[in-house]
Design a protein around this motif. Structure first.
Motif, PDB file in Angstrom:
ATOM      1  N   GLN A  17      -1.535   7.554  -8.311  1.00 53.27           N
ATOM      2  CA  GLN A  17      -2.414   7.179  -9.415  1.00 53.27           C
ATOM      3  C   GLN A  17      -3.784   6.665  -8.966  1.00 53.27           C
ATOM      4  O   GLN A  17      -4.567   6.215  -9.782  1.00 53.27           O
ATOM      5  N   ASP A  18      -4.065   6.651  -7.682  1.00 52.32           N
ATOM      6  CA  ASP A  18      -5.325   6.125  -7.142  1.00 52.32           C
ATOM      7  C   ASP A  18      -5.513   4.642  -7.455  1.00 52.32           C
ATOM      8  O   ASP A  18      -6.641   4.172  -7.641  1.00 52.32           O
ATOM      9  N   ALA A  68       0.570   4.257  -2.809  1.00 45.82           N
ATOM     10  CA  ALA A  68       0.287   5.641  -2.448  1.00 45.82           C
ATOM     11  C   ALA A  68       1.318   6.589  -3.068  1.00 45.82           C
ATOM     12  O   ALA A  68       0.966   7.678  -3.530  1.00 45.82           O
ATOM     13  N   ASP A  95       0.817  -1.221   0.000  1.00 44.68           N
ATOM     14  CA  ASP A  95       0.000   0.000   0.000  1.00 44.68           C
ATOM     15  C   ASP A  95       0.848   1.267   0.000  1.00 44.68           C
ATOM     16  O   ASP A  95       0.500   2.245  -0.670  1.00 44.68           O
ATOM     17  N   VAL A 135      -5.917   0.777  -6.672  1.00 44.92           N
ATOM     18  CA  VAL A 135      -6.390  -0.040  -5.556  1.00 44.92           C
ATOM     19  C   VAL A 135      -5.580  -1.332  -5.461  1.00 44.92           C
ATOM     20  O   VAL A 135      -5.651  -2.039  -4.458  1.00 44.92           O
ATOM     21  N   LYS A 195      -7.364   0.485 -11.188  1.00 49.36           N
ATOM     22  CA  LYS A 195      -8.212   1.532 -10.626  1.00 49.36           C
ATOM     23  C   LYS A 195      -9.663   1.101 -10.698  1.00 49.36           C
ATOM     24  O   LYS A 195     -10.045   0.347 -11.593  1.00 49.36           O
TER      25      LYS A 195
END
Length: 134
Positions: A47-48, A43, A39, A50, A131
């Protein structure tokens, strides 16, 4: 199909695989490997994403693109629409500009919610990011 680190590639029966034999000389080095990006690394990419993975051996080309299945470590809900991005890591590569992320496929979280499914897959092994589709 081949699996590693929560990633499964499903190749067509007539798929052609071209491994970067200059950098990966031995059969052992040429085997498929994948590792999830933590994670903290996701971050830092800004780029957002998941989910993200590093796939190797880098620059391996597969034609036609294999279907891609990823573990749903982000616990996304079943049916969630997704976008798949790959990172351009070669200045001469035509798939994605060097150092940039390029959207290459759309997918969905499986009905049972356990995997992220991309039927169109990826044309080469590199870093990938996922994403949630806006």
């Amino acid at each position: 199909s081949v699996s590693s680190g929560g990633v499964t590639l499903t190749l067509a029966a007539k798929a052609q695989v071209v491994v970067n034999a200059l950098d990966y000389e031995t059969t052992e080095q040429q085997g498929f490997r994948a590792v999830a990006l933590p994670d903290a690394a996701l971050a830092q990419l800004g780029q957002d994403f998941v989910a993200g993975y590093a796939l190797s051996p880098l620059e391996t080309r597969i034609c036609p693109s294999p279907a891609l299945s990823l573990e749903n470590g982000a616990a996304l809900e079943a049916g969630t629409a997704l976008e798949l991005y790959l990172l351009g890591l070669d200045v001469e590569e035509t798939w994605a500009p060097y150092g940039q992320w390029l959207k290459v496929a759309e997918g969905v979280v499986s009905e049972d919610g356990t995997t992220l499914e991309f039927a169109e897959g990826i044309p080469l092994l590199t870093a990938i990011g996922v994403k949630v589709k806006p």
